[in-house]
Design a protein around this motif. Structure first.
Motif, short mmCIF file in Angstrom:
data_model
loop_
_atom_site.label_atom_id
_atom_site.label_comp_id
_atom_site.label_asym_id
_atom_site.label_seq_id
_atom_site.Cartn_x
_atom_site.Cartn_y
_atom_site.Cartn_z
N PRO A 23 0.81 -1.22 0.00
CA PRO A 23 0.00 0.00 0.00
C PRO A 23 0.84 1.28 0.00
O PRO A 23 0.45 2.28 -0.58
CB PRO A 23 -0.84 -0.10 1.27
N PHE A 24 2.00 1.23 0.62
CA PHE A 24 2.85 2.42 0.63
C PHE A 24 3.42 2.69 -0.75
O PHE A 24 3.54 3.83 -1.18
CB PHE A 24 3.99 2.27 1.65
N ARG A 25 3.78 1.62 -1.46
CA ARG A 25 4.30 1.79 -2.83
C ARG A 25 3.21 2.32 -3.75
O ARG A 25 3.45 3.20 -4.57
CB ARG A 25 4.82 0.45 -3.34
N GLU A 26 2.01 1.81 -3.61
CA GLU A 26 0.89 2.28 -4.42
C GLU A 26 0.58 3.74 -4.13
O GLU A 26 0.31 4.53 -5.03
CB GLU A 26 -0.36 1.43 -4.19
N ARG A 27 0.64 4.09 -2.86
CA ARG A 27 0.39 5.48 -2.48
C ARG A 27 1.47 6.39 -3.06
O ARG A 27 1.19 7.48 -3.55
CB ARG A 27 0.34 5.60 -0.97
N GLY A 28 2.72 5.93 -3.00
CA GLY A 28 3.83 6.70 -3.57
C GLY A 28 3.66 6.90 -5.06
O GLY A 28 3.91 7.99 -5.59
N LYS A 29 3.21 5.86 -5.77
CA LYS A 29 2.96 5.98 -7.20
C LYS A 29 1.86 7.00 -7.48
O LYS A 29 1.92 7.75 -8.44
CB LYS A 29 2.60 4.63 -7.81
N GLY A 30 0.86 7.01 -6.61
CA GLY A 30 -0.23 7.98 -6.75
C GLY A 30 0.27 9.41 -6.58
O GLY A 30 -0.10 10.31 -7.34
N PHE A 31 1.15 9.61 -5.60
CA PHE A 31 1.73 10.94 -5.39
C PHE A 31 2.59 11.36 -6.57
O PHE A 31 2.56 12.52 -6.99
CB PHE A 31 2.56 10.99 -4.11
N GLU A 32 3.35 10.42 -7.12
CA GLU A 32 4.18 10.73 -8.28
C GLU A 32 3.33 11.11 -9.48
O GLU A 32 3.64 12.07 -10.20
CB GLU A 32 5.07 9.53 -8.63
N ALA A 33 2.25 10.38 -9.70
CA ALA A 33 1.36 10.68 -10.82
C ALA A 33 0.72 12.05 -10.64
O ALA A 33 0.60 12.83 -11.59
CB ALA A 33 0.29 9.60 -10.96
N LYS A 34 0.31 12.37 -9.42
CA LYS A 34 -0.30 13.67 -9.14
C LYS A 34 0.71 14.79 -9.36
O LYS A 34 0.39 15.83 -9.93
CB LYS A 34 -0.82 13.70 -7.69
N TYR A 35 1.95 14.57 -8.92
CA TYR A 35 3.00 15.57 -9.12
C TYR A 35 3.23 15.81 -10.60
O TYR A 35 3.32 16.96 -11.05
CB TYR A 35 4.30 15.11 -8.44
N GLU A 36 3.32 14.75 -11.39
CA GLU A 36 3.52 14.89 -12.83
C GLU A 36 2.37 15.64 -13.48
O GLU A 36 2.58 16.50 -14.34
CB GLU A 36 3.68 13.51 -13.49
N GLN A 37 1.16 15.34 -13.05
CA GLN A 37 -0.02 16.03 -13.59
C GLN A 37 0.02 17.52 -13.22
O GLN A 37 -0.23 18.39 -14.06
CB GLN A 37 -1.29 15.39 -13.06
N ASP A 38 0.35 17.82 -11.97
CA ASP A 38 0.42 19.22 -11.52
C ASP A 38 1.50 19.98 -12.28
O ASP A 38 1.30 21.15 -12.66
CB ASP A 38 0.70 19.29 -10.02
N GLU A 39 2.64 19.35 -12.53
CA GLU A 39 3.73 20.00 -13.27
C GLU A 39 3.33 20.25 -14.73
O GLU A 39 3.67 21.28 -15.30
CB GLU A 39 5.01 19.18 -13.19
N ALA A 40 2.61 19.31 -15.32
CA ALA A 40 2.15 19.49 -16.70
C ALA A 40 1.18 20.67 -16.78
O ALA A 40 1.26 21.48 -17.71
CB ALA A 40 1.50 18.22 -17.22
N ILE A 41 0.30 20.78 -15.81
CA ILE A 41 -0.65 21.90 -15.78
C ILE A 41 0.10 23.20 -15.55
O ILE A 41 -0.16 24.21 -16.21
CB ILE A 41 -1.73 21.68 -14.71
N ARG A 42 1.06 23.19 -14.64
CA ARG A 42 1.86 24.39 -14.36
C ARG A 42 2.59 24.85 -15.63
O ARG A 42 2.63 26.05 -15.93
CB ARG A 42 2.87 24.10 -13.25
#
Length: 114
Positions: free
Chosen positions: A4-23
């Motif tokens: 679950p920690f790895r999955e959560r980390g992947k979720g945070f990474e995906a969110k960060y990438e999405q936020d950077e693309a929007i930025r």
């Protein structure tokens, strides 16, 4: 069984990438809007204004510092005999950033604000 920690980390990474693309989209749009505004100030319109706006976007990609696009805008305006303070440019950039954010987020939501 997944960690679950790895999955959560992947979720945070995906969110960060999405936020950077929007930025990136927002800053690019802001620079285009700045270019269009400066173009209007120095008497460019139509395709010449669009080309200048693209030049401003390209300038930021090569020189990715907010001060760099402001310095270019100020220098180009000065070269055309217009005097503008750095403070006024800062205010304009802040306004255009807000406008760019609204446009990009509107497009993401499915409501283009062009």
């Amino acid at each position: 069984m997944t960690d679950p920690f790895r999955e959560r980390g992947k979720g945070f990474e995906a969110k960060y990438e999405q936020d950077e693309a929007i930025r990136f989209r927002v800053v690019t749009r802001r620079n285009k809007l700045l270019g269009l505004w400066v173009a209007g100030q120095i008497g460019l319109s139509g395709k010449a204004a669009e080309a200048y706006a693209q030049e401003m976007v390209d300038h930021d990609l090569v020189h990715p510092a907010e001060d760099s696009v402001l310095a270019k805008a100020q220098a180009d305006m000065t070269a055309k005999g217009l005097t503008i303070s750095r403070h006024r440019l800062d205010l304009r950039l802040a306004k255009l950033l807000q406008e760019a954010e609204e446009q990009v987020h509107g497009e993401i939501a499915g409501t283009p604000l062009h």
